[in-house]
Design a protein around this motif. Structure first.
Motif, PDB file in Angstrom:
ATOM      1  N   SER A 133       0.786  -1.248  -0.155  1.00 21.76           N
ATOM      2  CA  SER A 133      -0.067   0.039   0.165  1.00 21.76           C
ATOM      3  C   SER A 133       0.989   1.091   0.097  1.00 21.76           C
ATOM      4  O   SER A 133       2.103   1.396   0.423  1.00 21.76           O
ATOM      5  CB  SER A 133      -1.086   0.052   1.171  1.00 21.76           C
ATOM      6  N   GLU A 134       0.449   2.498  -0.652  1.00 19.47           N
ATOM      7  CA  GLU A 134       0.904   3.651  -0.821  1.00 19.47           C
ATOM      8  C   GLU A 134       0.048   4.721  -0.155  1.00 19.47           C
ATOM      9  O   GLU A 134      -0.930   4.844  -0.688  1.00 19.47           O
ATOM     10  CB  GLU A 134       1.541   3.686  -2.095  1.00 19.47           C
ATOM     11  N   ASN A 135       0.531   5.543   0.924  1.00 23.15           N
ATOM     12  CA  ASN A 135      -0.088   6.521   1.462  1.00 23.15           C
ATOM     13  C   ASN A 135      -1.704   6.035   1.861  1.00 23.15           C
ATOM     14  O   ASN A 135      -2.711   6.458   1.549  1.00 23.15           O
ATOM     15  CB  ASN A 135      -0.495   7.593   0.572  1.00 23.15           C
ATOM     16  N   GLY A 136      -1.494   4.741   2.405  1.00 27.10           N
ATOM     17  CA  GLY A 136      -3.071   4.054   2.935  1.00 27.10           C
ATOM     18  C   GLY A 136      -3.723   3.274   1.746  1.00 27.10           C
ATOM     19  O   GLY A 136      -4.930   2.875   1.982  1.00 27.10           O
ATOM     20  N   ASP A 246       7.122  -1.583   7.105  1.00 26.54           N
ATOM     21  CA  ASP A 246       7.256  -0.260   6.583  1.00 26.54           C
ATOM     22  C   ASP A 246       8.655  -0.039   5.860  1.00 26.54           C
ATOM     23  O   ASP A 246       9.592   0.113   6.509  1.00 26.54           O
ATOM     24  CB  ASP A 246       7.150   0.892   7.862  1.00 26.54           C
ATOM     25  N   SER A 250      10.046   5.835   2.868  1.00 32.47           N
ATOM     26  CA  SER A 250       9.101   6.139   1.832  1.00 32.47           C
ATOM     27  C   SER A 250       7.899   6.086   2.646  1.00 32.47           C
ATOM     28  O   SER A 250       7.830   5.722   3.668  1.00 32.47           O
ATOM     29  CB  SER A 250       9.205   4.936   0.798  1.00 32.47           C
ATOM     30  N   THR A 251       6.635   5.853   1.916  1.00 31.66           N
ATOM     31  CA  THR A 251       5.224   5.847   2.329  1.00 31.66           C
ATOM     32  C   THR A 251       4.869   4.645   2.207  1.00 31.66           C
ATOM     33  O   THR A 251       3.524   4.374   2.480  1.00 31.66           O
ATOM     34  CB  THR A 251       4.309   7.017   1.950  1.00 31.66           C
ATOM     35  N   ARG A 252       5.544   3.592   1.682  1.00 29.86           N
ATOM     36  CA  ARG A 252       5.188   2.136   1.392  1.00 29.86           C
ATOM     37  C   ARG A 252       4.977   1.403   2.634  1.00 29.86           C
ATOM     38  O   ARG A 252       5.674   1.436   3.583  1.00 29.86           O
ATOM     39  CB  ARG A 252       6.064   1.723   0.449  1.00 29.86           C
ATOM     40  N   HIS A 253       3.964   0.677   2.547  1.00 29.44           N
ATOM     41  CA  HIS A 253       3.671  -0.327   3.584  1.00 29.44           C
ATOM     42  C   HIS A 253       3.389  -1.813   3.100  1.00 29.44           C
ATOM     43  O   HIS A 253       2.686  -1.785   1.987  1.00 29.44           O
ATOM     44  CB  HIS A 253       2.552   0.204   4.520  1.00 29.44           C
TER      45      HIS A 253
END
Length: 264
Positions: A133-136, A246, A250-253
């Motif tokens: 996921s990216e930015n939720g 995480d 980056s904002t990757r999860h």
């Protein structure tokens, strides 16, 4: 001097009788001794019981068909030695076999023990699903499958090999670099063991990637890495979320999910 003739005759008769009695007693003793000797010679000698165990021992080699590791052979060999202390037992790892010298009863028991312990190990299919996921927001999913024999390890790698300078030397004014390569990308290692409650799975999921940043000491790229390492009890057919990663910088999860299924 005058001797009484009657007295002399009586004494001579007494001496004769005593001599005859002694001679008769000696003859009877000799006859009894001879009879005893003949009886002893006629009686057969008592034979000692033979060592029936050594005469009845046999040698046989039992081959293991499902033992895949050295520890499997060692475990079966230890069980045989504990259960059959009088038998001689030798393991041959190169032939995956055990040679025994034992009597018929112990040999029969050895066959039974080997048959019960040398069983095929179950094989499992492990499916790791990595949800990104990216930015939720859901950015995609990747699925990786490994087939693992119980008690063994399997490993999957996907990515690139990045050159890294590990040493620099000056050879006649020319700089010589010693370069090694490291793997970057996704790496999954899994060990499976069956358990009464389910399937015990030890997993290591590592995600790494090079960045544009350079190390201050060398010109090597900086490697970012996230790793998930743990052991879980998985119920066959039911998905289990092992954990989340995480990615640094980056904002990757990333969520890691596992499904274990029995193949055979």
């Amino acid at each position: 001097m005058t001797w009484n003739r009657n007295v002399i005759v009586d004494r001579g008769q007494k001496r004769a009788r005593m001599f005859a009695e002694l001679l008769m007693g000696a003859m009877l003793s000799a006859l009894c001794a001879g009879a005893q000797a003949q009886s002893a010679d006629a009686k057969p000698a008592e034979s000692k019981p033979a060592d029936t165990r050594s005469l009845g021992d046999s040698t046989e080699t039992l081959y293991l068909h499902n033992a895949t590791q050295q520890n499997d052979l060692n475990d079966i060999q230890t069980a045989l030695r504990n259960m059959l202390p009088k038998a001689k037992i030798y393991g041959t790892p190169s032939q995956n076999s055990i040679t025994l010298r034992a009597n018929a009863e112990d040999m029969q028991l050895a066959h039974k023990i080997v048959e019960e312990l040398d069983r095929p190990r179950p094989t499992y299919r492990l499916t790791y699903t990595i949800n990104e996921s990216e930015n939720g927001k859901h950015a995609g999913s990747q699925r990786y499958t490994l087939v693992v024999l119980s008690g063994t390890r399997s490993e999957l790698k996907q990515g690139n090999r990045v050159p890294v300078v590990t040493a620099t030397s000056n050879d006649g004014g020319t700089l010589q670099n010693t370069v090694t390569y490291i793997d970057v990308g996704l790496s999954i290692r899994a060990i499976v063991d069956g358990s009464p409650d389910g399937v015990r799975v030890s997993s290591n999921v590592t995600q790494s990637s090079p960045t544009e940043e350079k190390s201050s000491a060398t010109s090597n790229p900086t490697i970012r890495q996230s790793s998930l390492d743990g052991t879980s009890i998985v119920i066959p057919g039911k998905p289990l979320v092992l954990g989340a990663l995480d990615m640094p910088g980056s904002t990757r999860h990333i969520d890691v999910e596992l499904v274990a299924e029995l193949v055979k």
